[in-house]
Design an enzyme around this catalytic site. Sequence first.
Site, PDB file in Angstrom:
ATOM      1  N   SER A  38       0.828  -1.203   0.000  1.00  0.00           N
ATOM      2  CA  SER A  38       0.000   0.000   0.000  1.00  0.00           C
ATOM      3  C   SER A  38       0.865   1.258   0.000  1.00  0.00           C
ATOM      4  O   SER A  38       1.739   1.408  -0.833  1.00  0.00           O
ATOM      5  CB  SER A  38      -0.954  -0.049   1.196  1.00  0.00           C
ATOM      6  OG  SER A  38      -2.001   0.864   1.050  1.00  0.00           O
ATOM      7  N   ASP A 179      -5.324  -3.704  -2.739  1.00  0.00           N
ATOM      8  CA  ASP A 179      -4.349  -3.335  -1.718  1.00  0.00           C
ATOM      9  C   ASP A 179      -3.583  -4.537  -1.154  1.00  0.00           C
ATOM     10  O   ASP A 179      -4.173  -5.499  -0.674  1.00  0.00           O
ATOM     11  CB  ASP A 179      -5.102  -2.632  -0.579  1.00  0.00           C
ATOM     12  CG  ASP A 179      -4.180  -1.806   0.298  1.00  0.00           C
ATOM     13  OD1 ASP A 179      -3.119  -2.323   0.677  1.00  0.00           O
ATOM     14  OD2 ASP A 179      -4.540  -0.660   0.611  1.00  0.00           O
TER      15      ASP A 179
END
Length: 298
Positions: A38, A179
């Site tokens: 991320s 993510d």
Amino acid sequence: MKIDAVFEGGGVKGFSYIGAVQVLEKSGYVWNQLAGSSVGSITAALLAAGFTGEEMKEYFLKFPLDQLGKKSGISRIPFLGPALSLEFLNGIYSLSPLEASLVSALKTKGKVTFGDLPENKLKIVVSDITQNRMAILPDDLPLYHLSPDEFPIARAVTMSASVPFFFKPLTLDGNLIVDGSLLSNYPIWLFDSKETPRWPTFGFRLSGSPRVHQQKKVKGLVDISLALIKTMMEAHDKRYIESHNAARTIFIKGIPVSTTQFDISNEEKLQLIELGKQAAEEFLAKWNFTEYIHRYRA
């Protein structure tokens, strides 16, 4: 001394990494291999491309963070827009501004694809929700019939930062990719081996402040979906970390913003950077590589 570095995911909190990076560089550490999930993948990618801590600070302070929280397309339709966007596009907001910004920044260093970097310099963690598996880019790209050397770094980072439901996911060979924090928020194990390490791997973790958590009414599909993901990402702060990993981790604590708080001011960004500096200075004051090897890796 060389160091490998692994950066945890954590959204907006990741601004604090800049301060920690600056302290380590000032102390004479040189970045070797880098990895992240991320927002951690953004930090890792910029460092791998040759950005210094000061250059990263300049980049992030100029980045239009508020653009990430703006609705586009059908999501702008009053009342029904977010639900329709979730149903047909699998997300509400677009990460196009992030990818475009990264492409521009990486071009200034001549590092556009993974082939422009030394082998194994950068590893990006993503979650393949079509195949229910974690993938490491660029290592796993051949599984998707793609050339690692030709794959854009900015695209890999954008995939890793695509918070489910918040952002419209990208695809790899028809597979939905979201993510990396969903499956491995803190992949500090990536550079470990059975041999005694010649240089350390430092991990960077983000921890929020209790005052960030505020009660909010949750009603309807959209609210429930977004609340679910927010809860999951904030809960990473509380997970137990084994002692041998804690010993090599820089914990950046007391961060007074939430993961998806995209409307923070430059003053708040500077405060986050200072928290990163403090955390790195406290860590280095106690760190001893020889003692770490003797205790955990001998």
